[in-house]
Design an enzyme around this catalytic site. Sequence first.
Site, PDB file in Angstrom:
ATOM      1  N   GLU A 126       0.807  -1.224   0.000  1.00 42.33           N
ATOM      2  CA  GLU A 126       0.000   0.000   0.000  1.00 42.33           C
ATOM      3  C   GLU A 126       0.842   1.277   0.000  1.00 42.33           C
ATOM      4  O   GLU A 126       0.385   2.329  -0.447  1.00 42.33           O
ATOM      5  CB  GLU A 126      -0.952   0.015   1.205  1.00 42.33           C
ATOM      6  CG  GLU A 126      -2.099  -0.978   1.108  1.00 42.33           C
ATOM      7  CD  GLU A 126      -1.754  -2.345   1.664  1.00 42.33           C
ATOM      8  OE1 GLU A 126      -2.664  -3.185   1.776  1.00 42.33           O
ATOM      9  OE2 GLU A 126      -0.567  -2.564   2.001  1.00 42.33           O
TER      10      GLU A 126
ATOM     11  N   HIS B 227      -4.815   0.939   7.303  1.00 41.47           N
ATOM     12  CA  HIS B 227      -5.531  -0.113   8.018  1.00 41.47           C
ATOM     13  C   HIS B 227      -4.543  -0.771   8.973  1.00 41.47           C
ATOM     14  O   HIS B 227      -3.354  -0.444   8.964  1.00 41.47           O
ATOM     15  CB  HIS B 227      -6.130  -1.157   7.058  1.00 41.47           C
ATOM     16  CG  HIS B 227      -5.109  -1.928   6.272  1.00 41.47           C
ATOM     17  ND1 HIS B 227      -4.524  -1.434   5.133  1.00 41.47           N
ATOM     18  CD2 HIS B 227      -4.559  -3.142   6.482  1.00 41.47           C
ATOM     19  CE1 HIS B 227      -3.661  -2.317   4.659  1.00 41.47           C
ATOM     20  NE2 HIS B 227      -3.656  -3.367   5.477  1.00 41.47           N
TER      21      HIS B 227
END
Length: 275
Positions: A10, A117
């Site tokens: 990410e 996250h």
Amino acid sequence: MKVLISVDMEGISGLVHPTETNPGGHDYERGRALMTAEANAVIAGVLDAEAAAVVWVADAHGSFRNLLPEALDRRAHLVRGKPRPLGMLGGLDDDTDAVMLIGYHARAGGGPAALAHTMSDGILDVRVAGRSLGEIGLNAAMAGHLGVPVVLLSGDDSACAELCELVPSAVTVAVKQALGQAAAIALHPEEARERLRLAAAEAITRRARISPLTLAGPLDVEVDLYSPATVDLATLVPGVSRAEGARTVTFTAADFADAYRLVLLLVQLAGIKPG
């Protein structure tokens, strides 16, 4: 000298959307190529500074099968696949001298941060001794438990700030500036790789001046889970209790290694759907 490079996806330059980081999604294959290229830049930087270093690369995203083995620098050892001991830090041991976290992202609730996250969508927060830790903090503390410092991190600006709060002397490279959960201003991939290679060499040169993140036990741990069904499963694990309310479980770990392993188990339980 052994260096472990843990590579998530990410926080790779140019990637901003979940479809770019999930198999079968739009542009996932391009994302894999960008991820592998950034890993290669870091490998090259490590070996620029320490030609005799033994470099291990842990694929640390999702299935742990994202890096392109045939395109990875042949001088590195690739740790691939799951489940495996120590998850994202596969290959970490007492002989490791430095850890690098490449392509990492900020914790859930941090931000603005691209693709933030903590471990999975089923985990809302992890607090160790009252301190909220995402993947950056959890992995830095696990390395620190073995006396190994995290010397370099790359990702967006929020991810870099997260490590700097925990390990102020570490080297960081912000390859993009987050605008939100699925938006960022990114460096050109070639520019990102050039900065990563230089930063990796700098981090190896400075490693003796970067202290490991250590959290002494026993440690009280709280984990907020997305699904009440996962709470039900978690309470079947010896030592795990339901806190007041529907979503939080607690346990006490003798040391950080025990805490880390149990958090990894809770991540797996969060992926089980009610029958």
